[in-house]
Design an enzyme around this catalytic site. Structure first.
Site, short mmCIF file in Angstrom:
data_model
loop_
_atom_site.label_atom_id
_atom_site.label_comp_id
_atom_site.label_asym_id
_atom_site.label_seq_id
_atom_site.Cartn_x
_atom_site.Cartn_y
_atom_site.Cartn_z
N CYS A 110 31.31 101.15 2.31
CA CYS A 110 30.70 102.23 1.92
C CYS A 110 31.64 102.56 0.68
CB CYS A 110 30.65 103.34 2.90
SG CYS A 110 29.49 102.91 4.53
N ALA A 160 31.56 103.10 -3.09
CA ALA A 160 31.42 104.18 -4.06
C ALA A 160 31.99 105.36 -3.83
CB ALA A 160 30.08 104.31 -4.54
N PRO A 161 32.76 106.23 -4.83
CA PRO A 161 32.82 105.51 -6.21
C PRO A 161 34.27 104.65 -6.27
CG PRO A 161 33.87 107.84 -5.91
CD PRO A 161 33.31 107.49 -4.62
N GLY A 162 34.83 103.95 -5.18
CA GLY A 162 35.64 103.05 -5.47
C GLY A 162 36.98 103.53 -5.26
N GLY A 163 37.24 104.66 -4.83
CA GLY A 163 38.89 105.19 -4.74
C GLY A 163 39.59 104.18 -3.96
N ASP A 209 27.62 99.22 -1.36
CA ASP A 209 27.24 100.66 -1.15
C ASP A 209 25.74 100.55 -1.54
OD1 ASP A 209 28.80 103.67 -1.38
OD2 ASP A 209 26.63 103.65 -2.17
N ASP A 229 34.24 103.56 5.31
CA ASP A 229 34.40 104.73 5.06
C ASP A 229 32.85 105.55 5.17
OD1 ASP A 229 35.47 107.32 4.01
OD2 ASP A 229 35.86 106.54 2.02
N CYS A 264 35.69 111.96 6.47
CA CYS A 264 36.25 113.19 5.73
C CYS A 264 35.70 114.41 6.24
CB CYS A 264 36.09 113.15 4.18
SG CYS A 264 34.53 113.02 3.46
C1 LIG Z 1 32.47 108.76 1.79
S1 LIG Z 1 31.70 108.15 0.79
C2 LIG Z 1 32.82 106.64 0.40
C3 LIG Z 1 33.98 107.03 -0.56
C4 LIG Z 1 34.61 105.79 -1.09
N1 LIG Z 1 35.29 104.86 0.21
C5 LIG Z 1 36.02 106.17 -1.85
O1 LIG Z 1 37.09 106.07 -1.24
O2 LIG Z 1 35.76 106.47 -3.14
C6 LIG Z 1 30.53 107.29 1.68
C7 LIG Z 1 29.49 106.11 0.77
O3 LIG Z 1 28.48 105.63 1.73
C8 LIG Z 1 27.57 105.34 0.93
N2 LIG Z 1 26.36 105.06 1.96
C9 LIG Z 1 25.84 106.00 2.82
N3 LIG Z 1 24.76 105.26 3.61
C10 LIG Z 1 25.11 103.90 3.36
C11 LIG Z 1 24.64 102.66 4.05
N4 LIG Z 1 23.73 102.85 5.02
N5 LIG Z 1 24.99 101.61 3.35
C12 LIG Z 1 26.05 101.33 2.66
N6 LIG Z 1 26.43 102.66 1.88
C13 LIG Z 1 26.22 103.81 2.46
C14 LIG Z 1 27.29 106.43 -0.06
O4 LIG Z 1 26.54 106.25 -1.07
C15 LIG Z 1 28.59 106.82 -0.44
O5 LIG Z 1 28.99 106.31 -1.59
#
Ligand SMILES: C[S@@+](CC[C@H](N)C(=O)[O-])C[C@H]1O[C@@H](n2cnc3c(N)ncnc32)[C@H](O)[C@@H]1O
Length: 435
Positions: free
Chosen positions: A263, A265-268, A285, A330, A383
């Site tokens: 999961c 995005a945004p790739g941190g 993502d 994540d 988070c």
């Molecule tokens: C908490 S954010 C991730 C933050 C990222 N790991 C970072 O450190 O920048 C959760 C991400 O999960 C994605 N997401 C939600 N449901 C998903 C799914 N079923 N499959 C893949 N990605 C998913 C969202 O689009 C979002 O970008």
């Protein structure tokens, strides 16, 4: 919406923009999305954007108190929604008597101007004037009445406060306070390009005060726009909270490993993993627009990964069947641990969101486990502060999948002390023993 009769550098202009943003949040839009729509206005200068952003964020941190006051000051909820937003924002500015950003009568006059400039609110400019002046006259009796209520005292919805009390009987007040404090700007030093001591010297040479608060983490004494951060454009550093910087080291990645950031995005965290080792990394993502932000981040860091748009609940559209040595999960969550950065979240979330998100995350985790090599490790990150999304989720997952639980920080509560300053994140690490 145009602001034809309002000067872009006036407080009235800022109040009007923030009023629109608050109205959109009340209708369910996240504040960053509401602001980017408002900022698309051709007349908007960088200063005007900054003012609207500051006023909107301030209002989100004062919404419980401002709404409680409005319930006493107005016979019924002000209509249209932008008028409600304008009064909320103006009241938020009037609350701080000791260190006011603007003189009280400037706030009142500018709020009236903002109403007068908008065809939808013009009819109510007298009401704006009357309500704000009455607050100034009667604040000593009105404020204590509202501060007696939980949302008035803490600026969170009552259900949120009750849930925190139940989960953290000893720490709930400190957690609520931490969520109302302005967040720091924390950087992650790119270990491929620099070290924390060298980067602290570079900052000092630019007259920027900072201190180390984690192995790769540096917190600036004063937040600054990224354009003013030395080496940011060249990938020397990235903006990332200190708690989020724990993910990559916990996964213990080594050169040549096949890694999934599920999961991403945004790739941190993707960037941090690639700074730690030479990896064959798949960044997945489900949102293709958010995937582009990973690309931007990796280009700045001069790193690369296979970017895939797909659903982590199943691999049919994106997985080639090659198992992974490491998986970072994540997962999507309520984001209740990062409210100091996103003060709108508390007003946008509903009590029932936790159940839906925990179900989605459980499906993601169970699927990812099938993609892990025997001996491989999976790191669950949220988070969130809600146990349903974090510890309960981790325990249920381990039981369903016979996963071995390795040492990890578990629930980190948000904190802002001199040595340690981070958001509220949760970490659980699992190892696969069988096939
Ligand atoms: C908490 S954010 C991730 C933050 C990222 N790991 C970072 O450190 O920048 C959760 C991400 O999960 C994605 N997401 C939600 N449901 C998903 C799914 N079923 N499959 C893949 N990605 C998913 C969202 O689009 C979002 O970008």
């Amino acid at each position: 919406m145009t602001y034809l009769s309002l000067k872009t550098d006036s407080l009235a202009h800022g109040l009007h923009g923030a009023a629109q943003a608050i109205a959109e949040v009340r209708a369910g839009t996240a504040l960053p999305q509401a602001l980017s729509r408002i900022f698309a206005d051709a007349d908007m200068t960088p200063q005007a954007r900054g003012a609207i952003q500051d006023l909107s964020y301030l209002s989100m941190r004062k919404l419980g108190l401002a709404d409680g006051l409005l319930a006493l000051l107005a016979d019924k909820p002000p209509q249209p929604a932008v008028l409600h937003g304008l009064l909320t924002c103006a009241l938020s500015l009037l609350l701080d008597e000791d260190d006011p950003a603007y003189d009280a009568f400037t706030v009142v006059n500018q709020a009236v101007e903002a109403a007068a400039a908008d065809a939808d609110m013009r009819h109510a400019k007298g009401v704006v004037n009357a309500i704000l002046r009455r607050f100034l006259r009667e604040r000593a009796t009105l404020l204590p009445q509202v501060e007696k209520t939980p949302p008035g005292a803490w600026n969170y919805p009552t259900w949120w406060i009750d849930r925190l009390k139940a989960a953290y009987p000893a720490q709930w007040q400190a957690i609520l306070q931490a969520g109302n404090a302005p967040p720091p700007l924390t950087l992650r030093v790119n270990r491929r390009k620099s070290t924390v001591p060298d980067y602290l010297h570079l900052l000092a040479a630019h007259g920027i005060g900072a201190r180390q608060i984690g192995p790769d983490a540096v917190r600036l004494d004063q937040p600054a726009p990224v354009a003013q951060i030395p080496g940011f454009a060249d990938g020397l550093v990235s903006v990332q909270d200190a708690a989020a910087q724990l993910a990559a080291p916990l996964l213990d990645v080594r050169d040549g490993m096949h890694v999934l950031d599920a999961c991403a995005a945004p790739g941190g965290k993707t960037g941090h993993l690639l700074e730690c080792a030479d990896l064959d990394l798949v960044a997945l993502d489900h949102d293709p627009r958010r995937l582009r932000r990973i690309d931007d981040n990796l280009q700045r860091l001069q790193l690369s990964a296979q970017l895939k748009a797909g659903d982590a609940r199943n691999g049919k559209d994106w997985w080639d069947g090659k198992p992974f040595d490491r998986i970072l999960a994540d997962v999507p969550c309520t984001a209740s641990g990062i409210v100091r950065r996103h003060p709108d979240i508390r007003w946008l979330r509903r009590k029932t969101d936790t159940v839906q998100l925990a179900t989605l995350s459980a499906q993601i985790l169970d699927n990812l486990w099938q993609m892990l090599k025997p001996g491989g490790k999976l790191l669950l990150v949220t988070c969130s502060l809600w146990p349903q999304e974090s510890e309960d989720q981790a325990a249920a997952f381990a039981q369903r999948n016979h996963a071995v639980r390795l040492s990890a920080p578990g629930q980190l509560l948000p904190t802002a002390s001199v040595e340690s300053d981070h958001d509220g994140l949760f970490y659980a690490l699992f190892q696969k023993t069988g096939p």
